[in-house]
Design a protein around this motif. Sequence first.
Motif, short mmCIF file in Angstrom:
data_model
loop_
_atom_site.label_atom_id
_atom_site.label_comp_id
_atom_site.label_asym_id
_atom_site.label_seq_id
_atom_site.Cartn_x
_atom_site.Cartn_y
_atom_site.Cartn_z
N ASP B 110 64.87 30.06 45.07
CA ASP B 110 63.59 30.70 44.83
C ASP B 110 63.55 31.19 43.39
O ASP B 110 64.38 31.97 42.96
CB ASP B 110 63.47 31.89 45.79
N ALA B 111 62.58 30.69 42.65
CA ALA B 111 62.51 31.05 41.24
C ALA B 111 62.36 32.55 41.06
O ALA B 111 62.87 33.12 40.10
CB ALA B 111 61.34 30.33 40.57
N PHE B 112 61.67 33.21 42.01
CA PHE B 112 61.41 34.64 41.81
C PHE B 112 62.63 35.48 42.13
O PHE B 112 62.77 36.57 41.60
CB PHE B 112 60.23 35.08 42.67
N ILE B 113 63.49 34.99 42.99
CA ILE B 113 64.65 35.80 43.34
C ILE B 113 65.82 35.49 42.42
O ILE B 113 66.45 36.40 41.90
CB ILE B 113 65.02 35.57 44.82
N THR B 114 66.09 34.20 42.15
CA THR B 114 67.24 33.90 41.30
C THR B 114 66.88 33.94 39.82
O THR B 114 67.70 34.26 39.00
CB THR B 114 67.81 32.51 41.63
N GLY B 115 65.64 33.63 39.51
CA GLY B 115 65.29 33.52 38.10
C GLY B 115 64.49 34.68 37.57
O GLY B 115 63.99 34.62 36.46
N GLN B 116 64.34 35.73 38.34
CA GLN B 116 63.55 36.89 37.92
C GLN B 116 62.18 36.46 37.42
O GLN B 116 61.67 36.95 36.42
CB GLN B 116 64.27 37.69 36.82
N GLY B 117 61.59 35.50 38.08
CA GLY B 117 60.23 35.11 37.73
C GLY B 117 60.16 34.03 36.67
O GLY B 117 59.12 33.44 36.46
N LYS B 118 61.29 33.76 35.99
CA LYS B 118 61.25 32.68 34.99
C LYS B 118 61.58 31.37 35.67
O LYS B 118 62.34 31.31 36.62
CB LYS B 118 62.27 32.97 33.89
N LYS B 119 61.02 30.31 35.13
CA LYS B 119 61.25 29.03 35.77
C LYS B 119 62.39 28.27 35.13
O LYS B 119 62.76 27.20 35.60
CB LYS B 119 59.96 28.22 35.75
N ASP B 120 62.93 28.79 34.05
CA ASP B 120 64.11 28.14 33.48
C ASP B 120 65.29 28.37 34.40
O ASP B 120 65.37 29.39 35.08
CB ASP B 120 64.43 28.76 32.10
N TRP B 121 66.21 27.43 34.40
CA TRP B 121 67.36 27.63 35.25
C TRP B 121 68.59 27.00 34.63
O TRP B 121 68.51 26.18 33.72
CB TRP B 121 67.14 27.06 36.65
N SER B 122 69.73 27.38 35.11
CA SER B 122 70.97 26.75 34.70
C SER B 122 71.88 26.73 35.91
O SER B 122 71.66 27.46 36.88
CB SER B 122 71.61 27.53 33.56
N LEU B 123 72.92 25.90 35.84
CA LEU B 123 73.86 25.85 36.95
C LEU B 123 74.44 27.23 37.21
O LEU B 123 74.59 27.67 38.35
CB LEU B 123 75.00 24.88 36.65
N PHE B 124 74.76 27.92 36.12
CA PHE B 124 75.40 29.21 36.29
C PHE B 124 74.47 30.22 36.97
O PHE B 124 74.87 30.98 37.84
CB PHE B 124 75.87 29.76 34.94
N ARG B 125 73.22 30.17 36.59
CA ARG B 125 72.30 31.14 37.18
C ARG B 125 72.08 30.86 38.66
O ARG B 125 71.92 31.76 39.47
CB ARG B 125 70.96 31.08 36.45
N MET B 126 72.12 29.59 39.02
CA MET B 126 71.90 29.27 40.43
C MET B 126 73.14 29.49 41.28
O MET B 126 73.07 30.05 42.36
CB MET B 126 71.44 27.80 40.56
N PHE B 127 74.29 29.03 40.76
CA PHE B 127 75.47 29.03 41.62
C PHE B 127 76.51 30.06 41.21
O PHE B 127 77.53 30.20 41.86
CB PHE B 127 76.13 27.64 41.58
N SER B 128 76.29 30.72 40.10
CA SER B 128 77.26 31.61 39.47
C SER B 128 78.60 30.89 39.25
O SER B 128 79.66 31.48 39.39
CB SER B 128 77.46 32.91 40.24
N ARG B 129 78.54 29.61 38.95
CA ARG B 129 79.71 28.78 38.66
C ARG B 129 79.27 27.71 37.67
O ARG B 129 78.09 27.36 37.63
CB ARG B 129 80.19 28.05 39.92
N THR B 130 80.20 27.16 36.93
CA THR B 130 79.89 25.96 36.16
C THR B 130 80.87 24.88 36.58
O THR B 130 81.87 25.16 37.21
CB THR B 130 80.01 26.21 34.65
N LEU B 131 80.55 23.66 36.21
CA LEU B 131 81.44 22.55 36.56
C LEU B 131 82.57 22.49 35.53
O LEU B 131 82.33 22.55 34.33
CB LEU B 131 80.65 21.24 36.56
N THR B 132 83.79 22.37 36.02
CA THR B 132 84.91 22.36 35.07
C THR B 132 85.64 21.03 35.05
O THR B 132 86.16 20.64 34.02
CB THR B 132 85.90 23.46 35.43
N GLU B 133 85.71 20.35 36.18
CA GLU B 133 86.44 19.08 36.17
C GLU B 133 85.91 18.22 37.30
O GLU B 133 85.37 18.74 38.27
CB GLU B 133 87.93 19.33 36.37
N PRO B 134 86.07 16.93 37.15
CA PRO B 134 85.67 16.06 38.25
C PRO B 134 86.74 16.06 39.32
O PRO B 134 87.87 16.46 39.07
CB PRO B 134 85.57 14.69 37.59
#
Lengths: 619, 441
Positions: B110-134
């Motif tokens: 939900d853009a309003f809950i995870t993004g504080q109303g902004k529609k920009d997003w990133s992996l970190f903002r959504m999952f609180s993780r980033t990809l480090t290795e395959p």
Amino acid sequence: MGLLSDPVRRRALARLVLRLNAPLCVLSYVAGIAWFLALVFPPLTQRTYMSENAMGSTMVEEQFAGGDRARAFARDFAAHRKKSGALPVAWLERTMRSVGLEVYTQSFSRKLPFPDETHERYMVSGTNVYGILRAPRAASTESLVLTVPCGSDSTNSQAVGLLLALAAHFRGQIYWAKDIIFLVTEHDLLGTEAWLEAYHDVNVTGMQSSPLQGRAGAIQAAVALELSSDVVTSLDVAVEGLNGQLPNLDLLNLFQTFCQKGGTGSVGGPQDWTSLDGPLQGLQTLLLMVLRQASGRPHGSHGLFLRYRVEALTLRGINSFRQYKYDLVAVGKALEGMFRKLNHLLERLHQSFFLYLLPALSRFVSIGLYMPAAGFLLLVLGLKISSLHEAEVGLEEPGGVGFQGLTGPISKSLCALQGVGLASLVAPLLISQAMGLALYVLPVLGQHVATQHFPVAEAEAVVLTLLAIYAAGLALPHNTHRVVSTQAPDRGWMALKLVALIYLALQLGCIALTNFSLGFLLATTMVPAAALAKPHGPRTLYAALLVLTSPAATLLGSLFLWRELQEAPLSLAEGWQLFLAALAQGVLEHHTYGALLFPLLSLGLYPCWLLFWNVLFWK
Amino acid sequence: MAAAMPLALLVLLLLGPRGWCLAEPPRDSLREELVITPLPSGDVAATFQFRTRWDSELQREGGLSVLLKADRLFHTSYHSQAVHIRPVCRNARCTSISWELRQTLSVVFDAFITGQGKKDWSLFRMFSRTLTEPCPLASESRVYVDITTYNQDNETLEVNPPPTTTYQDIILGTRKTYAIYDLLDTAMINKSRNLNIQLKWKRPPENEAPPVPFLHAQRYVSGYGLQKGELSTLLYNTHPYRAFPVLLLDTVPWYLRLYVHTLTITSKGKENKPSYIHYQPAQDRLQPHLLEMLIQLPANSVTKVSIQFERALLKWTEYTPDPNHGFYVSPSVLSALVPSVVAAKPVDWEESPLFNSLFPVSDGSNYFVRLYTEPLLVNLPTPDFSMPYNVICLTCTVVAVCYGSFYNLLTRTFHIEEPRTGGLAKRLANLIRRARGVPPL
């Protein structure tokens, strides 16, 4: 029953009832009134308690802090409203969308049967705006409604501001299990009615409106909000809905819980009586509630939800001269708490009482305890009916009471009627019913004729026609005398009075069951005169009494009592103006919302009252 | 409406507690991918899919599964998990088979809950993780990001880091462009040991109502009171010029007694005759109503299908423990071939991404859609279940009293008895008279 099956003892009982009839009637009447007054005292009132488990034990922590945001929204709304002169639909849509709601509009139009002078409207068209907050991971099967009715003036802009701020706050939470509909209606109750009819896809009042694009399942509960200032000293709750319907008591208990928590809240009108909880205050509150419920009009837009079995109430911000004031945050927190607890509901509110009276916010009288008051009053009519019957049978068979009377007063009276000749009763009954029908139909139908021939506006024409027909009904005795040829003078009027008494008792009984307040009020006024009416004795006195207790006079008296209780007494002229306005409002509310008071009075009680008038002037 | 949104369709997906790799790799046996689609409403849909051959044990973590963090995944406005197992041939002749396990997880942030109303997003903002290795065992590990622009100019959004390749395909009748991040491509992660894909809107999408799909539907109960009601289904065809048929399937529980003669279908104010109707009436307590219709939806129209019903009174043991909640009526099912706006394009199945199997395209001019409307909640007349004991006691008492008295009144004969007069003397006299055989006084 043993008593009744023994002819000797039955006769003794009948003689007792006949001999002690007058004192018994007086006693019963006094007992009814006294019972009603006693409703204020603790054995008859109980403290309210939460019955619904889902809302009772769970605690919620209110986090609403959007006071500034609410005020900013309110300012913007008021400014846009002033600029456009109507509901700023585009601004509302934009703002609701910006706080993350799914926004829809609905346009509606309605031509009132005649111009509404109190609200200054005739051809009404407007637009409702509503936004839906979709509950995450739920299927939109249930919803709650927060509604703000906006009238023609911009008094309710603080409520709109608070609604938007609450929507923004609610949107950020993830615990919602039910969708929440934020509804802003134009033309206050008319807009609400249009929206409700469209939501349920029915048309009961002839409203033209566009179909709704967005829905959110079955509405479980609704709260209407009316605020006219930034700060409030207390929140008043209005529960009385259309035709005296009340919401489930649990909804009120919920409000009371959060009022206790926040220290704000009252019931029954602009004064706060939270500090003074004495019996006199209780009586005042109780009487005000009885008058409001008896009027059968919705006291706030929540009243219209009740028809659709949506439990609803109106919260009204009161700003009086008390020291301590609450700001919008406190009101918002109370609303947030209520909605979070309603969100917990697993079933519709059904555990607590649907029929109750409130002498104070925290006290209630249940139906089992207030019904005896009406019962005692109706007993007077019962006693009168039985004594009249005995008298009639006495005339017929001087020897004593026959066996045929065993099956009850109604069939007895029918036997008695046959003695008189039904024909002599047909004319007064038909004429009085015809007067009632004319009273119901003619004022609205004939308004154009009236405006052509007299220098009056439509609304005035309707009210004046009403009064004219009402007064013309008093000429009825003379009319019937030409039609009816009476042979036995005494038996004639007694039979008529018997029929009238039975008719009145049945009507009042039915009304008291569905709308206790109205039934009680009418019984209090109409019963004594009805019991006394007879063509002998001090006829002028009886006539005066009968006129004073006719339905219209009761309405006038109620208005004076109402203002007296609100501590804003009326002068005679004001009272008369208010009376005329109330008549017009009554007719309008019947046509616009389906209120039943007007048809009930004109088709039911007024003809019945005419019968007594007829009895009084029987020759 | 929500059920009709395309996002409901979009989401199928995945699973998985932790990542999956094969101990003994045929390296092609694990494919994993993540599809991220910004929705028109501003929300973001993320779909994980892991496909593996299930012929040996699954172990290890890594790859896309690091993103699966429960507290984030459950703070979303939609989530759906699925497991599919099917046999697949190991070779062309199909002499031996393996089992294919496919796990999917779809979530809508939900853009309003995870993004504080902004529609920009990133992996970190959504999952609180980033990809480090395959995942070292995966033969394919990719992230697809939908960068389709809804306006003509390509300048509305940008992804960071810039993708190495893009992929174009037709999904549900619209042309989509995906940026591809291949985690097995060493350049992608090795730079910083950290891949945080970000999407920024250059010009934030206007606060307009999101574009509507060609076919959507809405269902509701109309009327009030506990006796009768009406089931209404609104079918929207928003295509500007093409009409198409829809198969509407309704199963309605028996306790809503349908009046089939009240079935009305109207489009644009005119009656719309369905080309096919199959109706199987309900049998009480045995089977529900089944109503199936093929309806032609005119272009750019709303079709209203309504049928009236009466609510049945259930036996008191048939009520659920929460009868005042109401009874659920299952959704209508709409199946349709919806016209698409883009031209057909041949698809190479072997080369195309996994998610294509979710939205099979038979022919470019239309695509198949199955929609479920929202379920309904209908209140039936419900007795007050806290009352039965009181009611039983009260009615029994009333019946007993009334019955006794009435029976008494009906069977007894009444006659008027002369009151006993006279005192002791008279009685004595009568006694004597009776002894003498003379009638008493």
